[in-house]
Write a protein that holds these residues in place. Structure first.
Motif, short mmCIF file in Angstrom:
data_model
loop_
_atom_site.label_atom_id
_atom_site.label_comp_id
_atom_site.label_asym_id
_atom_site.label_seq_id
_atom_site.Cartn_x
_atom_site.Cartn_y
_atom_site.Cartn_z
N TYR A 57 3.25 14.29 3.31
CA TYR A 57 3.05 13.30 2.25
C TYR A 57 2.26 12.12 2.79
N GLU A 58 2.59 11.67 4.00
CA GLU A 58 1.91 10.52 4.59
C GLU A 58 0.43 10.80 4.82
N GLU A 59 0.10 11.99 5.31
CA GLU A 59 -1.31 12.35 5.55
C GLU A 59 -2.09 12.38 4.24
N ALA A 69 -9.71 18.85 9.61
CA ALA A 69 -9.89 17.68 10.48
C ALA A 69 -8.60 16.88 10.56
N ILE A 70 -7.89 16.76 9.45
CA ILE A 70 -6.61 16.04 9.44
C ILE A 70 -5.59 16.77 10.30
N LYS A 71 -5.56 18.10 10.17
CA LYS A 71 -4.62 18.88 10.98
C LYS A 71 -4.96 18.82 12.46
N ALA A 72 -6.25 18.79 12.79
CA ALA A 72 -6.66 18.68 14.19
C ALA A 72 -6.25 17.32 14.76
N ALA A 73 -6.39 16.28 13.96
CA ALA A 73 -5.97 14.94 14.40
C ALA A 73 -4.47 14.90 14.62
N ARG A 74 -3.74 15.64 13.80
CA ARG A 74 -2.28 15.71 13.96
C ARG A 74 -1.94 16.32 15.32
N ARG A 75 -2.63 17.36 15.71
CA ARG A 75 -2.38 17.99 17.01
C ARG A 75 -2.72 17.04 18.15
N ARG A 76 -3.83 16.30 18.00
CA ARG A 76 -4.21 15.33 19.04
C ARG A 76 -3.16 14.24 19.18
N ARG A 77 -2.60 13.77 18.07
CA ARG A 77 -1.55 12.73 18.12
C ARG A 77 -0.31 13.27 18.83
N ARG A 78 0.05 14.53 18.56
CA ARG A 78 1.22 15.11 19.22
C ARG A 78 1.03 15.21 20.72
N VAL A 79 -0.15 15.64 21.15
CA VAL A 79 -0.43 15.78 22.57
C VAL A 79 -0.40 14.41 23.24
N ARG A 80 -0.98 13.39 22.59
CA ARG A 80 -0.98 12.04 23.16
C ARG A 80 0.43 11.50 23.27
N ALA A 97 0.82 -1.22 0.00
CA ALA A 97 0.00 0.00 0.00
C ALA A 97 0.85 1.26 0.00
N TRP A 98 1.97 1.25 0.71
CA TRP A 98 2.79 2.45 0.83
C TRP A 98 3.88 2.54 -0.23
N LYS A 99 3.99 1.55 -1.12
CA LYS A 99 4.97 1.62 -2.19
C LYS A 99 4.47 2.62 -3.23
N PRO A 100 5.23 3.67 -3.48
CA PRO A 100 4.75 4.67 -4.44
C PRO A 100 4.70 4.10 -5.86
N PRO A 101 3.68 4.46 -6.64
CA PRO A 101 3.55 3.92 -7.99
C PRO A 101 4.72 4.30 -8.90
N SER A 102 5.18 5.52 -8.82
CA SER A 102 6.32 5.95 -9.63
C SER A 102 6.90 7.22 -9.01
N ARG A 103 8.06 7.60 -9.51
CA ARG A 103 8.72 8.81 -9.00
C ARG A 103 7.88 10.05 -9.28
N GLU A 104 7.31 10.13 -10.47
CA GLU A 104 6.52 11.29 -10.87
C GLU A 104 5.27 11.45 -9.99
N ILE A 105 4.60 10.34 -9.72
CA ILE A 105 3.40 10.40 -8.88
C ILE A 105 3.78 10.79 -7.46
N THR A 106 4.89 10.27 -6.96
CA THR A 106 5.34 10.62 -5.62
C THR A 106 5.63 12.12 -5.53
N LEU A 107 6.34 12.65 -6.52
CA LEU A 107 6.64 14.09 -6.52
C LEU A 107 5.36 14.92 -6.64
N ALA A 108 4.42 14.47 -7.44
CA ALA A 108 3.16 15.20 -7.58
C ALA A 108 2.39 15.20 -6.26
N ARG A 109 2.36 14.05 -5.58
CA ARG A 109 1.66 13.97 -4.29
C ARG A 109 2.35 14.84 -3.24
N MET A 110 3.69 14.85 -3.26
CA MET A 110 4.42 15.68 -2.30
C MET A 110 4.12 17.16 -2.52
N GLY A 111 4.08 17.58 -3.78
CA GLY A 111 3.77 18.97 -4.09
C GLY A 111 2.35 19.34 -3.69
#
Length: 102
Positions: free
Chosen positions: A64-66, A88-99, A41-55
């Motif tokens: 990138y992981e989120e 909501a994703i950013k709020a969950a990130r804060r909750r994970r940091r606090v935990r 699941a976490w293997k990127p399909p290709s370099r181009e797709i990975t770079l596009a997702r990162m951007g």
């Protein structure tokens, strides 16, 4: 008497500090199947797709992981208009940091 798993338990490998074999007290086959599925699941399909997702993730203010997890879990690519889901994703990130600090 065997303990019943929590309602939210997904049958995956143990995540706590267990000192036994990596698959825990369960079936080694299930552990290896989960490990292979996670790697696939976490293997990127290709370099181009990975770079596009990162951007795209950087433009949305996510990691990138989120961003990739949102694609894997919900099957859709977030857009700038999806402000509710992004916050909501950013709020969950804060909750994970606090935990993690507890």
């Amino acid at each position: 008497m065997a303990r019943r798993p929590k309602r939210s338990h997904n049958g995956g490998p143990p995540l706590d500090e267990y000192k036994g074999p990596p698959w825990g007290k369960g079936d080694p086959y299930i552990f290896l199947a989960w490990q292979a599925a996670h790697a696939k699941a976490w293997k990127p399909p290709s370099r181009e797709i990975t770079l596009a997702r990162m951007g795209k993730a950087e433009r949305l203010g996510l990691t990138y992981e989120e961003y990739t997890l949102e694609i894997l879990e919900r099957g859709r690519h977030l857009q700038e208009e999806d402000t509710e889901r992004i916050s909501a994703i950013k709020a969950a990130r804060r909750r994970r940091r606090v935990r993690a600090l507890d």
